[in-house]
Design a protein around this motif. Sequence first.
Motif, PDB file in Angstrom:
ATOM      1  N   GLU A  30       9.406  38.205  41.525  1.00  0.00           N
ATOM      2  CA  GLU A  30       9.226  37.178  40.516  1.00  0.00           C
ATOM      3  C   GLU A  30       8.037  36.325  40.933  1.00  0.00           C
ATOM      4  O   GLU A  30       7.813  36.094  42.119  1.00  0.00           O
ATOM      5  CB  GLU A  30      10.478  36.291  40.399  1.00  0.00           C
ATOM      6  N   HIS A  90       8.306  30.967  35.559  1.00  0.00           N
ATOM      7  CA  HIS A  90       8.555  32.088  36.458  1.00  0.00           C
ATOM      8  C   HIS A  90       8.793  33.337  35.627  1.00  0.00           C
ATOM      9  O   HIS A  90       9.003  33.268  34.418  1.00  0.00           O
ATOM     10  CB  HIS A  90       9.705  31.809  37.424  1.00  0.00           C
ATOM     11  N   HIS A  92      10.699  37.039  34.811  1.00  0.00           N
ATOM     12  CA  HIS A  92      11.894  37.882  34.948  1.00  0.00           C
ATOM     13  C   HIS A  92      11.382  39.307  34.873  1.00  0.00           C
ATOM     14  O   HIS A  92      10.837  39.708  33.848  1.00  0.00           O
ATOM     15  CB  HIS A  92      12.890  37.606  33.825  1.00  0.00           C
ATOM     16  N   SER A 100      18.611  32.296  33.484  1.00  0.00           N
ATOM     17  CA  SER A 100      19.787  32.902  34.108  1.00  0.00           C
ATOM     18  C   SER A 100      20.711  31.773  34.573  1.00  0.00           C
ATOM     19  O   SER A 100      20.300  30.617  34.647  1.00  0.00           O
ATOM     20  CB  SER A 100      19.345  33.732  35.307  1.00  0.00           C
ATOM     21  N   ASP A 103      18.970  29.931  37.138  1.00  0.00           N
ATOM     22  CA  ASP A 103      17.933  29.046  36.600  1.00  0.00           C
ATOM     23  C   ASP A 103      18.540  27.731  36.108  1.00  0.00           C
ATOM     24  O   ASP A 103      17.981  26.664  36.316  1.00  0.00           O
ATOM     25  CB  ASP A 103      17.191  29.721  35.439  1.00  0.00           C
TER      26      ASP A 103
END
Length: 146
Positions: A30, A90, A92, A100, A103
């Motif tokens: 990532e 960021h 994925h 997520s 996150d």
Amino acid sequence: MSGFALPLLRLTASQYQRVVGHCYHGLPDEACGLLVGPVAGGEATGAVSGVYPARNADASSRTYTVDGKDFLRASREAEARGHEIVGVWHSHTHTDAYPSPTDVRQAVDPMWVYVIVSLRDEAPTLRAFRIRDGAIAECQVVLEAG
Ligand SMILES: [Zn+2]
């Protein structure tokens, strides 16, 4: 605090390219970076004056942590401009461009815009969110010339 404000996130085409390019560059891990912009009345206006690619200190394909030095560098440049860090992006690598559970748990700053770039499909998908008290709201992303 004025509720769950949803600013438009305005990115220029070159900022968008820089963000997405850094995400591809970070594969298989990532990738992450910071967004700097003006703040008015305690809220990010949605304008972005600078994008700062950062190292993922986790060097992981599942998690990210913005490198401390890169964070410092971005905050200094923001300060020099009278702006603030207004968000983080960021990638994925294999999942949707949607926060997520990790996150959401790690989203500590209610003012920030959390940009996620999914590289799962052939074409990248970039989406932006506000995350407050565990609640997720999507921000509209406007791409501008420049
Ligand atoms: Zn994530």
